[in-house]
Motif scaffolding. Structure first.
Motif, PDB file in Angstrom:
ATOM      1  N   THR A 173      54.244 -98.996  17.695  1.00 20.81           N
ATOM      2  CA  THR A 173      55.294-100.010  17.836  1.00 20.81           C
ATOM      3  C   THR A 173      55.950-100.286  16.479  1.00 20.81           C
ATOM      4  OG1 THR A 173      53.872-100.952  19.526  1.00 20.81           O
ATOM      5  CG2 THR A 173      55.757-102.266  18.876  1.00 20.81           C
ATOM      6  N   GLU A 174      55.124-100.345  15.434  1.00 19.39           N
ATOM      7  CA  GLU A 174      55.680-100.576  14.089  1.00 19.39           C
ATOM      8  C   GLU A 174      56.636 -99.445  13.692  1.00 19.39           C
ATOM      9  OE1 GLU A 174      52.383-101.019  11.422  1.00 19.39           O
ATOM     10  OE2 GLU A 174      51.582-102.700  12.589  1.00 19.39           O
ATOM     11  N   GLU A 175      56.192 -98.196  13.948  1.00 19.73           N
ATOM     12  CA  GLU A 175      57.041 -97.040  13.609  1.00 19.73           C
ATOM     13  C   GLU A 175      58.346 -97.075  14.407  1.00 19.73           C
ATOM     14  OE1 GLU A 175      56.094 -93.971  11.587  1.00 19.73           O
ATOM     15  OE2 GLU A 175      54.848 -95.577  10.785  1.00 19.73           O
ATOM     16  N   LEU A 176      58.203 -97.441  15.676  1.00 28.44           N
ATOM     17  CA  LEU A 176      59.374 -97.478  16.550  1.00 28.44           C
ATOM     18  C   LEU A 176      60.393 -98.487  16.023  1.00 28.44           C
ATOM     19  CD1 LEU A 176      60.274 -96.131  19.215  1.00 28.44           C
ATOM     20  CD2 LEU A 176      59.335 -98.105  20.428  1.00 28.44           C
ATOM     21  N   PHE A 177      59.890 -99.633  15.557  1.00 32.05           N
ATOM     22  CA  PHE A 177      60.803-100.656  15.023  1.00 32.05           C
ATOM     23  C   PHE A 177      61.505-100.151  13.757  1.00 32.05           C
ATOM     24  CE2 PHE A 177      58.547-104.167  17.471  1.00 32.05           C
ATOM     25  CZ  PHE A 177      59.644-104.382  18.303  1.00 32.05           C
ATOM     26  N   VAL A 178      60.770 -99.406  12.936  1.00 27.54           N
ATOM     27  CA  VAL A 178      61.375 -98.873  11.708  1.00 27.54           C
ATOM     28  C   VAL A 178      62.499 -97.892  12.069  1.00 27.54           C
ATOM     29  CG1 VAL A 178      60.945 -97.474   9.643  1.00 27.54           C
ATOM     30  CG2 VAL A 178      59.306 -99.247  10.307  1.00 27.54           C
ATOM     31  N   GLY A 182      72.397 -97.267  10.514  1.00 29.35           N
ATOM     32  CA  GLY A 182      73.051 -95.996  10.211  1.00 29.35           C
ATOM     33  C   GLY A 182      72.372 -95.258   9.059  1.00 29.35           C
ATOM     34  N   ASP A 183      71.045 -95.435   8.919  1.00 29.70           N
ATOM     35  CA  ASP A 183      70.312 -94.824   7.802  1.00 29.70           C
ATOM     36  C   ASP A 183      69.901 -93.388   8.163  1.00 29.70           C
ATOM     37  OD1 ASP A 183      68.675 -94.130   5.729  1.00 29.70           O
ATOM     38  OD2 ASP A 183      67.449 -95.952   5.768  1.00 29.70           O
ATOM     39  N   GLY A 184      70.866 -92.479   8.078  1.00 32.05           N
ATOM     40  CA  GLY A 184      70.627 -91.081   8.447  1.00 32.05           C
ATOM     41  C   GLY A 184      69.592 -90.402   7.557  1.00 32.05           C
ATOM     42  N   ASP A 185      69.537 -90.775   6.281  1.00 29.97           N
ATOM     43  CA  ASP A 185      68.559 -90.160   5.379  1.00 29.97           C
ATOM     44  C   ASP A 185      67.145 -90.440   5.861  1.00 29.97           C
ATOM     45  OD1 ASP A 185      70.603 -89.263   3.883  1.00 29.97           O
ATOM     46  OD2 ASP A 185      70.407 -90.781   2.277  1.00 29.97           O
ATOM     47  N   HIS A 186      66.919 -91.674   6.266  1.00 30.11           N
ATOM     48  CA  HIS A 186      65.582 -92.040   6.748  1.00 30.11           C
ATOM     49  C   HIS A 186      65.220 -91.215   7.994  1.00 30.11           C
ATOM     50  CE1 HIS A 186      62.073 -94.612   7.436  1.00 30.11           C
ATOM     51  NE2 HIS A 186      62.329 -94.394   8.711  1.00 30.11           N
ATOM     52  N   LEU A 187      66.161 -91.139   8.925  1.00 32.63           N
ATOM     53  CA  LEU A 187      65.889 -90.399  10.173  1.00 32.63           C
ATOM     54  C   LEU A 187      65.625 -88.922   9.865  1.00 32.63           C
ATOM     55  CD1 LEU A 187      68.623 -91.945  12.507  1.00 32.63           C
ATOM     56  CD2 LEU A 187      66.179 -92.457  12.509  1.00 32.63           C
ATOM     57  N   HIS A 188      66.437 -88.356   8.976  1.00 33.77           N
ATOM     58  CA  HIS A 188      66.294 -86.934   8.665  1.00 33.77           C
ATOM     59  C   HIS A 188      64.946 -86.657   8.010  1.00 33.77           C
ATOM     60  CE1 HIS A 188      67.089 -82.989   6.879  1.00 33.77           C
ATOM     61  NE2 HIS A 188      67.925 -82.851   7.894  1.00 33.77           N
ATOM     62  N   ARG A 243      59.374 -84.448   8.556  1.00 30.73           N
ATOM     63  CA  ARG A 243      57.897 -84.549   8.507  1.00 30.73           C
ATOM     64  C   ARG A 243      57.281 -84.212   9.861  1.00 30.73           C
ATOM     65  NH1 ARG A 243      58.426 -89.508   5.994  1.00 30.73           N
ATOM     66  NH2 ARG A 243      57.399 -90.625   7.684  1.00 30.73           N
ATOM     67  N   THR A 244      57.866 -84.718  10.952  1.00 31.71           N
ATOM     68  CA  THR A 244      57.267 -84.493  12.274  1.00 31.71           C
ATOM     69  C   THR A 244      57.395 -83.027  12.680  1.00 31.71           C
ATOM     70  OG1 THR A 244      59.332 -85.195  13.323  1.00 31.71           O
ATOM     71  CG2 THR A 244      57.616 -86.864  13.082  1.00 31.71           C
ATOM     72  N   ARG A 245      58.445 -82.386  12.242  1.00 32.50           N
ATOM     73  CA  ARG A 245      58.620 -80.967  12.550  1.00 32.50           C
ATOM     74  C   ARG A 245      57.501 -80.142  11.914  1.00 32.50           C
ATOM     75  NH1 ARG A 245      64.212 -77.722  11.325  1.00 32.50           N
ATOM     76  NH2 ARG A 245      64.454 -77.134  13.480  1.00 32.50           N
TER      77      ARG A 245
END
Ligand code: NAP
Length: 308
Positions: free
Chosen positions: A254-259, A267-273, A278-280
């Motif tokens: 849940t914490e990760e989901l909120f982040v 619109g923080d594309g750098d964070h998402l990328h 990492r997950t890949r």
């Protein structure tokens, strides 16, 4: 291969037990396979397909058995253990296949008489099907089977059980009970709950029609629906009995989901990328470890079995 246990008793004759029976027969690892299940219907199927003999009671089935496998839902393990305890052969090994270990050990261990070896286990293999017709000999091929022996476990009996499980194709590892329950909460239990939730969300989305959900499901939703089709009794028991570990992992989830939710909103594309990079890498690790296929579309048609 040669016989490892002359007589094996399977208590519960569903997906896991029937797969074990088919695999033991194929490899000649048990001279005689005795079975017991609750319903006469399941017993009749087992007699026809994979048991040498079936018994109306668990007590009768375990008599003279060298290995007893408890393959019933987790919630039924304690009552079965109490029933069979007085009938176990001295020196016999009792194991189970429950997906949670703490609750099973708590329910079963107090009933095991002195001179009988209890070695809890968990095959990390499954499908969304259940019942005595759903089993197949290759279910455990190249899948992990985790054993959670105690400090007092007889080393020779542990080695013997390990050789049976390796004989039916599994890779065997040992770990302590609490660690097991945390590991499976991460790799199996929480993902199942998330799949159940996602399918539930789609079900509640009145703006998306049922036909669209089915028609466009191949974009990812389909894999959730397969997991969310897993046996309701088994999964109810998993969540009720691995409560602490699952709640711990869901809290982190849940914490990760909120982040991620915040990153999308800002619109923080750098964070998402960076996150998806990492997950890949984790996915690559799973393929390199031989736990899934790198084939496009998950190699549908030749899909490896899942763990429970
Ligand atoms: P399943 O296909 O639903 O079979 C369960 C069997 O247990 C059936 O033969 C059922 O008999 C019998 N049973 C239920 N309650 C009983 C009772 N009180 N007394 C005697 N027999 C009883 O289940 P499964 O998938 O093989 O799962 C069995 C165990 O394996 C569970 O503990 C589960 O946690 C574990 N496991 C499952 C998976 C998976 O993916 N399926 C993976 C790893 C571990 P009837 O048919 O007569 O009702």
């Amino acid at each position: 291969m040669s016989v490892i246990y002359p007589r094996v008793a399977l208590i519960g004759l569903g997906l896991i037990a029937s797969s074990m029976a088919h695999a033991m027969r194929a490899q000649g690892l048990a001279a005689e396979i005795i079975g017991h299940a609750r319903s006469a219907e399941t017993r009749a199927v087992a007699r026809e397909l994979f048991c040498d003999r079936v018994c109306e009671t668990a007590a009768e089935a375990v008599q003279g058995a060298d290995l007893v496998v408890l393959a019933v839902p987790i919630g039924a393990m304690g009552a079965i253990a109490a029933e069979i305890a007085p009938h176990l052969k001295p020196g016999a090994v009792v194991t189970d296949v429950g997906s949670v270990k703490g609750a099973v050990v708590e329910a079963v261990a107090p009933h095991i008489p002195p001179g009988v070896h209890f070695i809890p286990g968990h095959p990390m293999a499954g499908t969304e099907y259940s019942g005595p017709r759903s089993g197949f000999a290759t279910l455990f091929q190249n899948r992990w089977w985790l054993l959670t022996p105690g400090a007092e476990t007889d080393a020779a009996e542990l080695a013997r059980l390990r050789s049976l499980l390796e004989g039916i194709g599994a890779k065997v590892d040992t770990m302590d009970v609490a660690h097991h329950d945390l590991v499976v909460a991460v790799v199996s239990h929480a993902p199942h709950l998330i799949a159940y939730t996602m399918v539930g969300v789609a079900d509640h989305m009145r703006r998306v029609s049922q036909s669209e959900i089915v028609q466009y499901s191949a974009t990812g939703f389909r894999d959730f629906t397969r997991i969310a089709a897993s046996d309701p009794t088994m999964w109810r028991d998993v969540f009720l009995t691995n409560k602490d570990a699952v709640l711990d992992i869901l809290g982190r989830f849940t914490e990760e989901l909120f982040v991620l939710q915040r990153a999308i909103r800002m619109g923080d594309g750098d964070h998402l990328h960076a996150y998806f990079t990492r997950t890949r890498a984790i996915r690559r690790g799973i393929i390199e470890a031989g736990q899934d296929t790198a084939a496009p579309d998950f190699g549908r048609g030749a899909e490896p079995p899942r763990g429970g």
